[in-house]
Design an enzyme around this catalytic site. Structure first.
Site, PDB file in Angstrom:
ATOM      1  N   GLY A  25       0.614  -1.195   0.022  1.00 17.22           N
ATOM      2  CA  GLY A  25       0.000  -0.013  -0.113  1.00 17.22           C
ATOM      3  C   GLY A  25       0.948   1.282  -0.035  1.00 17.22           C
ATOM      4  N   LEU A  26       1.937   1.026  -0.639  1.00 18.86           N
ATOM      5  CA  LEU A  26       2.609   2.261  -1.055  1.00 18.86           C
ATOM      6  C   LEU A  26       3.402   3.210   0.092  1.00 18.86           C
ATOM      7  CD1 LEU A  26       0.105   3.638  -3.595  1.00 18.86           C
ATOM      8  CD2 LEU A  26       2.683   3.834  -4.238  1.00 18.86           C
ATOM      9  N   CYS A  86      -0.488   0.487  -9.138  1.00 17.79           N
ATOM     10  CA  CYS A  86      -0.396   0.060  -8.069  1.00 17.79           C
ATOM     11  C   CYS A  86      -1.673  -0.516  -7.758  1.00 17.79           C
ATOM     12  CB  CYS A  86      -0.126   0.929  -6.828  1.00 17.79           C
ATOM     13  SG  CYS A  86      -0.240   0.232  -5.330  1.00 17.79           S
ATOM     14  N   ILE A  97       5.263  -5.968 -16.432  1.00 19.72           N
ATOM     15  CA  ILE A  97       4.088  -5.413 -15.869  1.00 19.72           C
ATOM     16  C   ILE A  97       4.162  -5.328 -14.225  1.00 19.72           C
ATOM     17  CG2 ILE A  97       2.589  -7.227 -17.548  1.00 19.72           C
ATOM     18  CD1 ILE A  97       2.978  -9.243 -15.558  1.00 19.72           C
ATOM     19  N   ASN A  98       3.044  -4.741 -13.850  1.00 20.99           N
ATOM     20  CA  ASN A  98       2.804  -4.569 -12.447  1.00 20.99           C
ATOM     21  C   ASN A  98       2.380  -6.039 -11.858  1.00 20.99           C
ATOM     22  OD1 ASN A  98       2.518  -3.615  -9.783  1.00 20.99           O
ATOM     23  ND2 ASN A  98       2.338  -1.663 -10.461  1.00 20.99           N
ATOM     24  N   THR A  99       2.153  -6.011 -10.831  1.00 20.92           N
ATOM     25  CA  THR A  99       1.594  -7.399 -10.142  1.00 20.92           C
ATOM     26  C   THR A  99       0.171  -7.756 -10.517  1.00 20.92           C
ATOM     27  OG1 THR A  99       1.063  -6.198  -8.061  1.00 20.92           O
ATOM     28  CG2 THR A  99       3.247  -7.535  -8.073  1.00 20.92           C
ATOM     29  N   GLY A 141       6.333 -13.296  -8.811  1.00 18.59           N
ATOM     30  CA  GLY A 141       7.067 -14.264  -8.758  1.00 18.59           C
ATOM     31  C   GLY A 141       6.729 -15.217 -10.043  1.00 18.59           C
ATOM     32  N   GLY A 181       8.524  -9.518 -14.371  1.00 23.68           N
ATOM     33  CA  GLY A 181       7.446 -10.527 -13.842  1.00 23.68           C
ATOM     34  C   GLY A 181       7.898 -11.842 -13.791  1.00 23.68           C
TER      35      GLY A 181
HETATM   36  O1  RRO Z   1       3.144  -0.601  -2.486  1.00 16.73           O
HETATM   37  C1  RRO Z   1       2.522  -1.612  -3.204  1.00 16.73           C
HETATM   38  O2  RRO Z   1       1.634  -2.244  -2.388  1.00 16.73           O
HETATM   39  C2  RRO Z   1       2.616  -2.019  -4.376  1.00 16.73           C
HETATM   40  C3  RRO Z   1       2.817  -1.313  -5.463  1.00 16.73           C
HETATM   41 BR1  RRO Z   1       3.152   0.714  -5.291  1.00 16.73          BR
HETATM   42  C4  RRO Z   1       3.022  -1.659  -6.916  1.00 16.73           C
HETATM   43  O3  RRO Z   1       3.050  -0.902  -7.986  1.00 16.73           O
HETATM   44  N1  RRO Z   1       2.792  -2.920  -6.950  1.00 16.73           N
HETATM   45  C5  RRO Z   1       2.832  -3.737  -5.950  1.00 16.73           C
HETATM   46  O4  RRO Z   1       2.357  -4.970  -6.139  1.00 16.73           O
HETATM   47  N2  RRO Z   1       2.617  -3.294  -4.687  1.00 16.73           N
END
Ligand code: RRO
Length: 309
Positions: free
Chosen positions: A73-74, A131, A194-196, A220, A247
């Site tokens: 959560g940043l 995110c 990619i992001n998660t 992962g 990724g």
């Molecule tokens: O901080 C996070 O929870 C988070 C971010 Br900003 C993101 O871009 N991707 C992720 O898996 N976690």
């Protein structure tokens, strides 16, 4: 014949195509105990926001088959502390730096850009518009082409031609190539893919969601085929746009797979948690593999899987 291992992303040159992944190495201090940060392509820092932020409730991690879920959560110190503490430290290591930024509005991204413009030692910006761990899905700008474009336009309007902008996208959309086109048309120089992937674990003892934030981002090896698919699709649609791929990369062979799909650089994330030397090992393995396959440069391998003959 020595291999030309250099790469360019959105116009910025790096001596190696292997990078850290945002969020998995903070600003690189821990990893610097295992290898000199200047020896890799660049450090991509944890997405930074305007203000210090505590992040989501615990638990924030869950193990999953061939991967993990995070719900951070940043969490972070905010841009002012980051500029005082992290950037000078990284620059003193001789590391190349890609700064990842995140905001809740297009205006916040603009303010962050204003603070970063002209800071010595930054090679590029990664604009994180994907995110997964935010209160409402409306804040995942990269799920909607108009919201994604608005953020990229606001960053570009501040940054001008000073720094390359890489837009970080999520695979959790119907058509990632259309989001990619939208951000490129709005001024991004390249893409981070990619992001998660949004996921969830339910604890069968408590019979409730395991993560404090309920949902989390899956990373992962479990997501590597999704990354390969997303990179391949975007490369097909936008063959001239550079892609920083990530990724589930845990070996040089995995990195090569993303490169063949179309990535000009590869970020290593989750693999570093189990093996803090993963980034430098993967870099070595990839270099050897490219030589073994007879490539004279990394660039020859980028997008090779698209060749017809
Ligand atoms: O901080 C996070 O929870 C988070 C971010 Br900003 C993101 O871009 N991707 C992720 O898996 N976690």
């Amino acid at each position: 014949m020595t291999l030309d291992f250099g790469t360019t992303l959105g116009g910025a040159w790096f001596p190696s195509p292997i990078f850290t992944a945002s969020g998995c190495a903070s600003s690189g201090k821990e990893l610097s105990q295992f290898f000199p940060l200047r020896e890799i392509g660049a450090v991509v820092t944890k997405s930074i926001m305007l203000k210090p932020r505590a992040g989501r409730p615990t638990p924030r991690m869950a193990e999953t088959p061939s991967g993990m879920l995070n719900s951070i959560g940043l969490q972070g110190p905010g841009i002012d502390a980051f500029l005082i503490e992290d950037i000078p430290w990284l620059a003193a290591q001789g590391a190349r730096i890609i700064v990842s930024i995140a905001g809740e509005t297009a205006e916040e991204y603009a303010v962050l850009s204003r603070k970063l413009r002209g800071v010595f030692g930054i090679s590029a910006l990664e604009v994180n518009i994907s995110c997964p761990n935010v209160e409402n899905r409306g804040l995942v700008f990269a799920c909607d082409p108009n919201s994604a474009s608005e953020v990229i336009k606001s960053v570009r309007s501040i940054i001008g031609g000073d720094l390359p902008i890489l837009a970080k996208l999520t695979p959790d959309v119907t058509n990632i190539a259309s989001i990619a086109s939208a951000v490129i048309n709005s001024g991004a120089d390249g893409l981070a893919l990619i992001n998660t992937v949004l996921g969830m674990v339910i604890n069968t003892e408590t019979m409730r969601p395991h993560l404090g934030g309920k949902t989390g981002g899956l990373s992962g090896p479990a997501i590597r085929p999704i990354a390969v698919r997303a990179i391949y699709q975007v490369r097909e649609a936008l063959p001239n746009v550079s892609i920083l791929g990530m990724g589930g990369v845990a070996t040089g062979k995995d990195a090569l797979e993303l490169i063949l799909a179309g990535a000009s650089g590869v970020s290593i994330g989750t693999a570093s948690f189990g093996d803090p030397s993963a980034v430098i090992r993967i870099q070595r393995e990839l270099h050897q593999l490219l030589q073994d396959k007879g490539f004279q440069s990394l660039k020859e391998a980028v997008g090779f899987a698209h060749r017809q003959e």
